[in-house]
Motif scaffolding. Structure first.
Motif, PDB file in Angstrom:
ATOM      1  N   LEU B 342       0.833  -1.201   0.000  1.00 42.67           N
ATOM      2  CA  LEU B 342       0.000   0.000   0.000  1.00 42.67           C
ATOM      3  C   LEU B 342       0.866   1.249   0.000  1.00 42.67           C
ATOM      4  CD1 LEU B 342      -2.922   0.852   0.030  1.00 42.67           C
ATOM      5  CD2 LEU B 342      -2.837   0.910   2.530  1.00 42.67           C
ATOM      6  N   ARG B 343       1.935   1.182   0.831  1.00 38.64           N
ATOM      7  CA  ARG B 343       2.826   2.359   0.884  1.00 38.64           C
ATOM      8  C   ARG B 343       3.492   2.575  -0.476  1.00 38.64           C
ATOM      9  NH1 ARG B 343       8.117   3.219   1.385  1.00 38.64           N
ATOM     10  NH2 ARG B 343       8.648   1.051   1.875  1.00 38.64           N
ATOM     11  N   ILE B 344       3.941   1.469  -1.094  1.00 45.27           N
ATOM     12  CA  ILE B 344       4.568   1.602  -2.421  1.00 45.27           C
ATOM     13  C   ILE B 344       3.563   2.227  -3.403  1.00 45.27           C
ATOM     14  CG2 ILE B 344       5.528   0.319  -4.367  1.00 45.27           C
ATOM     15  CD1 ILE B 344       7.399   0.465  -1.932  1.00 45.27           C
ATOM     16  N   ALA B 345       2.345   1.721  -3.339  1.00 47.59           N
ATOM     17  CA  ALA B 345       1.312   2.230  -4.248  1.00 47.59           C
ATOM     18  C   ALA B 345       1.083   3.728  -4.012  1.00 47.59           C
ATOM     19  CB  ALA B 345       0.014   1.439  -4.051  1.00 47.59           C
ATOM     20  N   ASP B 346       1.043   4.078  -2.711  1.00 46.92           N
ATOM     21  CA  ASP B 346       0.806   5.495  -2.401  1.00 46.92           C
ATOM     22  C   ASP B 346       1.979   6.353  -2.854  1.00 46.92           C
ATOM     23  OD1 ASP B 346      -1.649   4.891  -1.421  1.00 46.92           O
ATOM     24  OD2 ASP B 346      -1.088   5.021   0.713  1.00 46.92           O
ATOM     25  N   ARG B 347       3.182   5.797  -2.670  1.00 49.48           N
ATOM     26  CA  ARG B 347       4.363   6.534  -3.135  1.00 49.48           C
ATOM     27  C   ARG B 347       4.299   6.736  -4.646  1.00 49.48           C
ATOM     28  NH1 ARG B 347       9.483   6.269  -0.965  1.00 49.48           N
ATOM     29  NH2 ARG B 347      10.061   7.283  -2.942  1.00 49.48           N
ATOM     30  N   VAL B 419       0.578   8.903   1.644  1.00 48.76           N
ATOM     31  CA  VAL B 419       1.907   8.294   1.769  1.00 48.76           C
ATOM     32  C   VAL B 419       2.349   8.261   3.242  1.00 48.76           C
ATOM     33  CG1 VAL B 419       4.364   8.627   1.292  1.00 48.76           C
ATOM     34  CG2 VAL B 419       2.690   8.803  -0.557  1.00 48.76           C
ATOM     35  N   ALA B 420       2.150   9.414   3.941  1.00 47.39           N
ATOM     36  CA  ALA B 420       2.551   9.480   5.348  1.00 47.39           C
ATOM     37  C   ALA B 420       1.798   8.421   6.161  1.00 47.39           C
ATOM     38  CB  ALA B 420       2.290  10.877   5.917  1.00 47.39           C
ATOM     39  N   ALA B 421       0.495   8.305   5.899  1.00 45.89           N
ATOM     40  CA  ALA B 421      -0.317   7.345   6.650  1.00 45.89           C
ATOM     41  C   ALA B 421       0.133   5.912   6.372  1.00 45.89           C
ATOM     42  CB  ALA B 421      -1.795   7.509   6.288  1.00 45.89           C
ATOM     43  N   SER B 422       0.382   5.621   5.093  1.00 45.41           N
ATOM     44  CA  SER B 422       0.767   4.242   4.775  1.00 45.41           C
ATOM     45  C   SER B 422       2.174   3.924   5.283  1.00 45.41           C
ATOM     46  CB  SER B 422       0.653   3.982   3.266  1.00 45.41           C
ATOM     47  OG  SER B 422       1.526   4.826   2.554  1.00 45.41           O
ATOM     48  N   GLU B 426       2.899   0.920   7.798  1.00 42.70           N
ATOM     49  CA  GLU B 426       3.910  -0.106   7.538  1.00 42.70           C
ATOM     50  C   GLU B 426       4.880  -0.224   8.714  1.00 42.70           C
ATOM     51  OE1 GLU B 426       6.563   0.556   4.259  1.00 42.70           O
ATOM     52  OE2 GLU B 426       7.217  -1.519   4.217  1.00 42.70           O
ATOM     53  N   HIS B 427       5.250   0.944   9.291  1.00 42.09           N
ATOM     54  CA  HIS B 427       6.156   0.933  10.430  1.00 42.09           C
ATOM     55  C   HIS B 427       5.529   0.171  11.607  1.00 42.09           C
ATOM     56  CE1 HIS B 427       9.164   2.230  13.289  1.00 42.09           C
ATOM     57  NE2 HIS B 427       8.195   2.739  14.077  1.00 42.09           N
ATOM     58  N   LEU B 428       4.257   0.481  11.879  1.00 45.62           N
ATOM     59  CA  LEU B 428       3.567  -0.189  12.990  1.00 45.62           C
ATOM     60  C   LEU B 428       3.453  -1.688  12.740  1.00 45.62           C
ATOM     61  CD1 LEU B 428       0.749   2.409  13.783  1.00 45.62           C
ATOM     62  CD2 LEU B 428       2.743   1.823  15.187  1.00 45.62           C
ATOM     63  N   MET B 429       3.130  -2.006  11.477  1.00 45.37           N
ATOM     64  CA  MET B 429       3.003  -3.430  11.164  1.00 45.37           C
ATOM     65  C   MET B 429       4.357  -4.138  11.316  1.00 45.37           C
ATOM     66  SD  MET B 429      -0.018  -4.022  11.010  1.00 45.37           S
ATOM     67  CE  MET B 429       0.378  -5.756  10.929  1.00 45.37           C
ATOM     68  N   GLY B 430       5.428  -3.402  10.977  1.00 43.83           N
ATOM     69  CA  GLY B 430       6.774  -3.970  11.161  1.00 43.83           C
ATOM     70  C   GLY B 430       7.024  -4.298  12.620  1.00 43.83           C
TER      71      GLY B 430
END
Lengths: 229, 660
Positions: B342-347, B419-422, B426-430
């Motif tokens: 999702l983050r990649i997509a948002d980026r 992007v910031a949200a995703s 991702e960080h939290l999921m990590g």
């Protein structure tokens, strides 16, 4: 924002394609031969031979993992630490994923229909394609016009949002180093993911394998932080 | 030292055993409570021998009936070979001992009855025996005076009937009893080993053994004193008895009893020793078994307090927790991958927006110059239409209005926020993945611990585990306790053996002490007599109580009795017997009874001169010792006449060449 992503079948927007192709033709093209071919437009200032070469150059631009892998190959051959550093910069970032715009594999290798983007360059007469008048299947040449060069130089100088394409098109042109399109295709076929992709399918990534290769080439005791994101 | 009180005291001092125990043992083995009255003397004298029978000659049956009156002193029985000289001695033996020694079968065949009147100490006995086919059938022992007995051959004739017998065994037993009793002699027991057996036997030697001192063997024998079949230890006892050594008979009896008891005791102790050793070995093995069992128990005991059920629940819970953690980790990884994508997509979306906007601005300012399809120039009409009617000068479609800058900025802000949200997601999921993976590792450790606890618990409660180990220890403890409670005390020597051993030692010392000076005197007499009997150059003899008798002759040569010549052995045998008799008379002790039956003093190996000298010496001995009676046989009918004082002589009747 969904309009230009992989999900709707086209990974990039037509405008992005047009900018990319314009910068590649600008960077990789050479002088119009002398005597000028009869088909060369009057306002042409440079020419890039064959669609195959253009597609192969575009492949590297759209697949940073393949590009980094080719940099590692050149590092192994030439020993230029700059290539290793740059490959590391690419592989340890999100770039291989974020900047990856997979291409279809076609008979001559990586291929993407370029007509729409080229039309966007042809209408304002920035790039004009002409077929060489020889043989039964004459290849396409891409002529850059005076106006095309002007616009390309404008992008290089004044549009920072597109700086990525400026840098990468220069690097790709440097890597190709005058090699013909079929020679680049052979290089790219050396990657099994590329070679094993079925015709008409999008070519898979090699980021993980390229990162392993990088880790082997730059052991952890050197100044890098290989393996850590 | 020959009666109970003295001996108990001596043994008590020697052994330290309880006096009562010592007394019990000694009483049981026949030690007399009071000192036995010493026999006043022993005397045997033959008065009359009558022999009757019926000889079957070719001419018909011929009755035989001869009477021989016998006096003290030397009587020479002379006659040619096979005239019945030895048979006379054998018939005396039959009557006096109770059985013949070697009676000629032809004599036994015609014999019907024998009478012998004999003085035994102060009494005169009439011995009467009827025979059939050489076997004793009826015997009578009478007591009376000499003249009465002379008429009592066929009926008591006023004499006292002391005993009647009806067969050979009875006759022998009657003489045994009467003679031992009347001569104050005791049976001599002796212990004899038996080949192949651990314990030997004690046998008794009675009147027959003593009788050998009255009727010694012929010249060739190597026996100095006693019976021909010299039973172990009997002959030396004879010497002790004839020397009237105090306690000699008692000592002989105790010695035999001691040897038998000792043999039995040794066997018992050997067996007890083997048993004790087996017990020791078995006990040691049981101790090892117990140690092994205890070690096995220690190995399984730690799990004894564990509850297998609870351990099983804990294990299942730990496995469930691990499964859950694994599932969570897998889910978190999947979620992380999604967040990443999702983050990649948002980026990419943001990037595309930025680049698209920039490229759009660039291309929007460019006027179409030609048709990309046909390359025809765009004419002025079309340009005007695009300007006026906002239709594309190339394809005549409506041209999109240039983007509203505010809307564009809004879209860009939206994309940046996305992007910031995703990125945050991702960080939290990590972090979630890391936590889940850490939990998985912990849970796996917990499962291992729970599994180990469960294994211990089940092993301990398994029948083949703790319970069996406990049972094994209990069994081993029981076995060891049982073995340790067993005491083998039988390895100690029997008290009776200790007592008899000590008593025997005391008596041996006593007897040996008493014998000491008697032996010296005896040896002197034997040597004197030997010389007078004609043993040339005899110097000394050294008779010992074990009946060894080294003989020293001229030149200092000393050799054992057995190595002397047959004639010398015969003379030394006679010398010993006469010396015993003399010493008894001299010291007034009960010794040899004073009757000697000497067969064939003139054997082939004895020279004529020597025989004459021997007979003369015997005559002289008899003159010095009133009451001594010696019967001598010889085939030399002239021998008696050669002696200066001729002895009585018994010869075949005139005109006959035999006695019967």
């Amino acid at each position: 924002m969904t309009s230009t992503l992989v999900d709707d079948g086209r990974p990039t927007s037509t405008k992005q394609d047009a900018v990319r192709l314009l910068l590649l033709i600008h960077t990789a093209s050479g002088h119009v031969p002398t005597p000028r071919p009869a088909e060369a437009p009057a306002d042409a200032v440079a020419v890039l031979h064959t669609q195959v070469l253009l597609q192969k150059l575009d492949f590297w631009l759209r697949n940073p993992d393949y590009l980094a892998n080719e940099l590692l190959t050149r590092y192994e051959t030439d020993g230029d630490a700059g290539d290793l550093d740059l490959a590391e910069h690419i592989l340890l970032s999100d770039e291989p994923e974020v900047r990856r715009y997979p291409m279809l594999r076609y008979l001559f290798g990586a291929y993407e229909p370029l007509d729409t983007a080229l039309a966007m360059l042809a209408a304002p007469r920035l790039v004009i394609k002409r077929r060489t008048r020889q043989g039964s299947r004459p290849p396409l040449d891409y002529y850059l016009t005076e106006q095309g060069r002007h616009i390309a130089q404008t992008i290089v100088a004044d549009v920072p949002e597109l700086a990525y394409y400026v840098e990468r098109s220069a690097l790709v042109a440097d890597l190709a180093a005058g090699r013909r399109g079929s020679a680049l295709r052979d290089v790219q076929y050396l990657q099994e993911e590329y070679a094993e992709t079925a015709l008409g399918e999008r070519i898979g990534g090699i980021a993980a394998r390229a990162r392993d290769r990088l880790a082997r080439l730059r052991p952890a005791d050197q100044d890098g932080v290989v393996g850590q994101p | 030292m020959t009666h109970l009180a003295e001996l108990v005291d001596a043994v008590y001092r020697k052994t330290g055993l309880l006096a009562a125990d010592v007394e019990s043992v000694l009483l049981l083995h026949g030690v007399p409570e009071h000192p036995a009255a010493s026999p006043t003397g022993r005397h045997l004298q033959l008065h009359r021998l009558r022999v009757r029978g019926m000889k079957d000659l070719p001419t018909g049956p011929v009755p035989i009936d001869r009477t021989f009156d016998l006096e003290t002193g030397v009587t020479v029985i002379a006659g040619p070979n096979h005239c019945g000289k030895t048979s006379l001695l054998e018939l005396i033996t039959l009557m006096l001992r109770g059985s013949t020694r070697n009676l000629q079968p032809d004599v036994a065949g015609w014999l019907r009855s024998v009478s012998l009147d004999v003085q035994v100490n102060e009494r005169t006995l009439g011995l009467r025996l009827a025979l059939t086919d050489g076997k004793a059938v009826a015997g009578t022992i009478l007591e009376g005076d000499v003249s009465a007995l002379a008429g009592a051959d066929d009926d008591p004739n006023g004499c006292v009937v002391v005993e009647r017998t009806s067969d050979e065994g009875g006759w022998h037993q009657a003489l045994e009893t009467q003679m031992l009793h009347r001569l104050s002699l005791e049976p001599l027991p002796s212990y004899k080993k038996i080949a192949g057996r651990e314990i030997g036997v004690v046998s008794s030697h009675g009147w027959a053994a003593y009788f050998a001192a009255l009727y010694p063997p012929a010249g060739a024998s190597t026996i100095l004193l006693g019976p021909d079949n010299n039973a172990a230890g009997v002959a030396p006892r004879l010497l002790d008895v004839f020397l009237d050594l105090p306690g000699a008979a008692l000592r002989a009896r105790l010695a035999a009893a001691l040897r038998l008891l000792k043999a039995q005791d040794d066997v018992r102790r050997t067996h007890a020793g083997a048993t004790a050793k087996a017990l020791t070995d078995t006990t040691a093995a049981a101790r090892t078994d117990l140690e092994t069992a205890r070690a096995a128990l220690r190995a399984v005991e730690p799990g004894a307090d564990l509850d297998a059920g609870a351990a099983r629940v804990a294990l299942i819970a730990a496995q469930a927790a691990h499964d859950s953690a694994l599932t969570r980790a897998t889910e978190a990884s999947t979620e992380l991958a999604s967040a990443h994508a999702l983050r990649i997509a948002d980026r990419r979306a943001l990037q595309s927006l930025i680049e698209d906007t920039a490229a759009g601005a660039l291309f929007h300012g460019l006027n179409p110059q030609a048709c990309p399809r046909c390359e025809s120039s765009i004419d002025e009409d079309r340009r005007r239409q695009e300007s006026d009617a906002h239709t594309c000068s190339v394809c005549a479609r409506p041209v999109p209005q240039s983007n509203d800058p505010e809307a564009a900025a809004e879209r860009r802000q939206d994309a940046e926020e996305a992007v910031a949200a995703s990125e945050r997601a991702e960080h939290l999921m990590g972090q979630a993945v890391e936590a889940a993976e850490a939990r998985t590792v912990t849970a796996a450790t917990d499962v291992e611990k729970a599994q180990a606890a469960f294994d211990r618990a089940t092993a301990a409660q398994d029948d083949s585990g703790l319970e069996q180990a406990r049972r094994a220890v209990a069994v081993a403890e029981g076995a060891l306790a049982a073995l340790e409670s067993v005491q083998i005390t039988d390895t100690e020597q029997d008290v009776a053996v200790i007592v008899l051993d000590a008593a025997h030692e005391v008596l041996t010392t006593t007897v040996a002490g008493a014998a000491e000076d008697l032996l010296d005197e005896l040896n002197t007499d034997i040597a004197d007599l030997g010389r007078s009997f004609g043993i040339a150059r005899l110097e000394t003899v050294n008779l010992k109580r074990n009946l060894q008798m080294p003989v020293t002759k001229g030149g200092g040569y000393t050799g054992p009795f057995g190595q002397q010549s047959a004639g010398e052995r015969l003379r030394l045998r006679y010398a010993l017997l006469i010396a015993l008799l003399r010493i008894g008379r001299r010291r007034s002790i009960a010794s040899h009874p004073g009757l000697l039956l000497l067969d064939s003093i003139r054997a082939e190996e004895v020279q004529d001169d020597d025989a004459t000298q021997l007979l003369a010496a015997l005559v002289e001995v008899c003159r010095d010792e009133p009451g001594l009676q010696i019967l001598v046989t010889t085939q030399d009918t002239s021998l008696a006449g050669l002696v200066s004082e001729p002895p009585a002589t018994i010869s075949p009747l005139p005109g006959q060449d035999a006695f019967f």
